[in-house]
Design an enzyme around this catalytic site. Structure first.
Site, PDB file in Angstrom:
ATOM      1  N   LYS A   1      39.698  41.435  40.170  1.00 36.07           N
ATOM      2  CA  LYS A   1      38.812  40.449  40.788  1.00 36.07           C
ATOM      3  C   LYS A   1      39.633  39.434  41.594  1.00 36.07           C
ATOM      4  O   LYS A   1      40.354  39.827  42.493  1.00 36.07           O
ATOM      5  CB  LYS A   1      37.957  39.800  39.691  1.00 36.07           C
ATOM      6  CG  LYS A   1      37.306  40.802  38.734  1.00 36.07           C
ATOM      7  CD  LYS A   1      36.377  41.773  39.430  1.00 36.07           C
ATOM      8  CE  LYS A   1      35.534  42.613  38.490  1.00 36.07           C
ATOM      9  NZ  LYS A   1      36.257  43.482  37.545  1.00 36.07           N
TER      10      LYS A   1
ATOM     11  N   TYR B   1      30.353  39.920  30.428  1.00 31.58           N
ATOM     12  CA  TYR B   1      30.351  41.055  31.351  1.00 31.58           C
ATOM     13  C   TYR B   1      29.765  42.266  30.624  1.00 31.58           C
ATOM     14  O   TYR B   1      30.071  42.500  29.445  1.00 31.58           O
ATOM     15  CB  TYR B   1      31.786  41.307  31.817  1.00 31.58           C
ATOM     16  CG  TYR B   1      32.036  42.665  32.410  1.00 31.58           C
ATOM     17  CD1 TYR B   1      31.322  43.094  33.529  1.00 31.58           C
ATOM     18  CD2 TYR B   1      32.975  43.523  31.856  1.00 31.58           C
ATOM     19  CE1 TYR B   1      31.551  44.351  34.073  1.00 31.58           C
ATOM     20  CE2 TYR B   1      33.215  44.771  32.394  1.00 31.58           C
ATOM     21  CZ  TYR B   1      32.496  45.184  33.507  1.00 31.58           C
ATOM     22  OH  TYR B   1      32.712  46.415  34.031  1.00 31.58           O
TER      23      TYR B   1
ATOM     24  N   ASP C   1      38.344  35.476  28.247  1.00 31.84           N
ATOM     25  CA  ASP C   1      38.355  36.245  29.491  1.00 31.84           C
ATOM     26  C   ASP C   1      38.186  35.230  30.624  1.00 31.84           C
ATOM     27  O   ASP C   1      37.108  34.656  30.807  1.00 31.84           O
ATOM     28  CB  ASP C   1      37.212  37.260  29.481  1.00 31.84           C
ATOM     29  CG  ASP C   1      37.171  38.103  30.757  1.00 31.84           C
ATOM     30  OD1 ASP C   1      37.801  37.693  31.755  1.00 31.84           O
ATOM     31  OD2 ASP C   1      36.501  39.144  30.753  1.00 31.84           O
TER      32      ASP C   1
END
Lengths: 434, 268
Positions: free
Chosen positions: A210, A113, A185
């Site tokens: 999310k 990310y 993650d």
């Protein structure tokens, strides 16, 4: 998903961590909007501060609503506990700063990310913490990047946005051979699709913003401790194995061999850095978490249909989704993600950057914004938004092209979503003919 | 702190305070497949309330070296040697489950050294289901799952944990997984084969308290009563306290109730 404990994931998602409150019998988790908690007497107050008695003192450190969320995600992941924080980035920062200080080093997947990449590449070096980025598929690169001062290996279950699958058992093996923990993650998969601790990970973090929340109304992060890593045996983590003057002279690993990391992260990290989650956000995230297993099944179903549709389309150069046979990690995904590869995919349109712009501009159901994991379908052009800080070379290394489009597939009717995507593809066709 | 006993390093948790042998000494003894950390709350509470606390990892458990001792009597001998090594003349013994049998055996053999006895989640004899012993030896994960199923009250099996943000069942799993291969099976065999508990109980003369969990399936409250009755010579008669709603893992499920019961009894 497989049931590994006393209860299935669907049950834990609804019940873990909460019983109807003793005073009113509230079935839903109450929102404890309070900064602090009345001490029954002076002795009890002292006992709370001394950790003689468990309980809440101040909502920066713990809060009853947040505690339900923390216990629930821990139960779903199979971890010993969790800490709810203000965002996924706060969870990552809390993990890093609990394990190391100035002089520390991280080995991280280069497929991350954009916010995580930024933290490692630009911000942490300012505090004396360096990161080496490696190709997540190259086991030897992970091994070779480890230095004497390395304290953490880090990757995403599914990299963002190239959608490469992290070989958690292999990377965890490399980490453990060096006496190091692996932090994963798992935002893009959630515990409904993968439980990284069972694959060898030691710590798991989520942007709860999310899929765990799912509704796109609350920002939050979760850091979960698997409780397996032996900090004393490693000998590399004085923050966990030596007395800490800042908190009762506590030797966290002696205090709690299985929850030492969690203890220090809460008692130092939350207390001093203060990135606590609002109980309102915790409540909202809990509302989403209740239906996580159901939602993820529907997300995956829609995404499989869309991935197959795009892969067969003449205006699409390539689709990155590990659920497709053609994806380089497909075989790995069938082992590590047997229930599905999540709901984020990326693809390259014929026509590059302009094609991407035309495609996004023509969509009606897919919302153009910087997020993933919403119940509503989302679309973005990473090179100009989430990953704009990265150089062209870094973009290419992370598998992002100038015309790469990322979708986060929602829960709408799959027929409607396919119609919307065809609308975008039609616009690309017109552009390419012009 | 780490000390040497029988030339092997032994980890002894002291509740967050340096051990002071001049304070009234309390020894907290963990159960099968566990280590000192099951006593975290109680150890910290007692250490901050004027007691010198010793919560050892038994040999072969946790961070203590060696292999698990094969019998309750051998563990009781070791415990008394630990007191010798620390120069402790007299102590109160508090044991949970297997640890309660160790405390009982030690108190019966060293009556002058034991000031008070507290048995938590205790029955005597303590038969262990053959299926559990077999699983502990052959497929530990199955044994761990059985123990978790039987060790927690129905409410605690889903939460909410008394310690904010923790999953008690997962903590217990990790604790058991952390022990070396064979430790749990050895401990369970030791519990199963020590059949002298009721006879030894008659040798106990110190004040004695039994703490049981209302929802304990491992050592149900009704099964505690024969042991309570056998403690006929305990000073003032053995007392029994039931912790409302708690299962066998009551130190974690109801930490304050157990801490208060122990401290209250030791202060009387």
């Amino acid at each position: 998903m497989t049931q590994t404990g006393l209860f299935g994931a669907e049950t834990l998602a609804l019940h873990a961590g909460q019983t109807p409150d003793a005073t009113h019998g509230s079935r839903a988790t109450p929102i404890h909007f309070t900064t602090s908690y009345v001490f029954p007497d002076a002795d009890h107050a002292a006992a709370l501060f001394n950790l003689e008695r468990p309980g809440h003192v101040y909502s920066r450190i713990s809060n009853p609503t947040n505690a339900v969320l923390e216990e629930r995600i821990a139960a779903l992941e199979g971890g010993v506990g969790a800490i709810a924080v203000a965002s996924g980035q706060a969870a990552l920062h809390l993990a890093v700063t609990t394990l190391m200080g100035c002089g520390g080093h991280i080995v991280a997947s280069r497929s991350l990310y954009g916010g995580s990449h930024n933290l490692f590449a630009y911000t942490l070096p300012r505090f004396g913490i360096q990161t080496t980025f490696v190709d997540p598929r190259d086991a030897e690169a992970w091994r070779a990047a480890i230095r004497p001062e390395t304290r953490l290996l880090f990757g995403e279950s599914i990299g963002n946005p190239a959608l490469d699958v992290l070989d958690i058992p292999t990377v965890a093996g490399i980490a453990h051979a060096a006496g190091l923990p692996l932090l994963v993650d798992a935002t893009l998969v959630s515990p409904a699709l993968q439980r990284p601790f069972e694959l060898g990970a030691d710590l798991v973090m989520h942007s709860a913003t999310k899929f765990i929340g799912g509704h796109g109304v609350a920002v939050g992060g979760l850091l979960v401790d698997g409780g397996c890593f032996d900090w004393e045996a490693s000998g590399l983590f004085p923050t966990l194995t030596e007395p800490y003057d800042g908190f009762h002279g506590m030797d966290f690993a002696e205090e709690s061999p299985v929850a030492a990391f969690l203890l220090r992260a809460r008692r130092e990290g939350l207390r001093d850095f203060g990135a606590c989650l609002s109980p309102m956000n915790a409540f909202q995230i809990l509302q989403g978490l209740e239906t996580l297993p159901l939602r993820m099944r529907a997300h995956v179903d829609n995404t499989n249909r869309i991935a197959a549709h795009l892969a067969a389309h003449p205006l699409v150069e390539k689709v990155a989704y590990p659920g497709l046979d053609a994806h380089p990690d497909h075989e790995l995904a069938t082992r590590l993600l047997p229930d599905g590869c999540g709901a984020v995919l990326s693809f390259d349109l014929k026509g590059g950057r302009e094609a991407g712009r035309a495609f996004i501009g023509a969509l009606r159901l897919f919302s153009h914004l910087a997020n993933v994991g919403d119940a509503k379908s989302l679309v973005i052009h990473p090179a100009s938004t989430t990953h704009f800080r990265m150089t062209a070379a870094d973009l290419a290394a992370a598998g992002i092209g100038e015309g790469t489009v990322r979708l986060s597939v929602g829960l709408e009717s799959s027929a409607d979503l396919l119609t919307d995507l065809d609308r975008g593809l039609h616009a690309v066709g017109k552009l390419n003919k012009a | 702190m780490d000390i040497l006993i029988r030339q092997q390093a032994c980890r002894i948790y002291t509740g967050g305070r340096n051990f002071d042998r001049n304070l009234p000494c309390v020894v907290l003894i963990h159960g099968a497949g566990h280590d000192h950390s099951v006593w975290n709350n109680q150890a910290r509470h007692l250490a901050h309330q004027g007691f010198g606390v010793l919560a050892p990892d038994l040999p072969g458990h946790g961070s203590s070296q060696g292999t698990p001792l094969p019998s309750i009597d051998a563990m009781a001998d070791w415990l008394l040697e630990m007191l010798d090594a620390l120069g402790v003349a007299q102590a109160s013994l508090v044991g949970h489950s297997m640890g309660s049998l160790i405390a009982l055996a030690a108190a019966a053999r060293a009556t002058e050294r034991v000031k008070a006895l507290i048995l938590v989640g205790s029955v005597a004899p303590m038969p262990v289901a053959p299926a559990l012993i077999e699983a502990a030896a052959s497929t530990p994960a199955r044994a761990h799952a059985m123990i978790n199923q039987w060790s927690y009250s129905p409410a605690a099996q889903l939460g909410a944990s008394a310690s904010p943000g923790t999953s008690l069942l997962d903590i217990n799993l990790r604790l058991m997984e952390r022990q070396a291969a064979g430790v749990l099976a050895s401990d369970l065999r030791a519990c199963n084969s020590w059949t002298e508990g009721l006879a030894r109980a008659a040798d106990i003369h110190c004040p004695t308290l039994l703490i049981s969990g209302e929802r304990d399936q491992m050592t149900p409250a009704r099964a505690v009563k024969p042991l309570c009755a056998a403690l006929v010579n305990a000073a003032g008669g053995a007392r029994m306290i039931t912790v409302a709603g708690a299962g066998h893992a009551m130190m974690a499920e109801a930490p304050d109730a157990v801490s208060d019961a122990i401290r209250g009894f030791l202060r009387t």
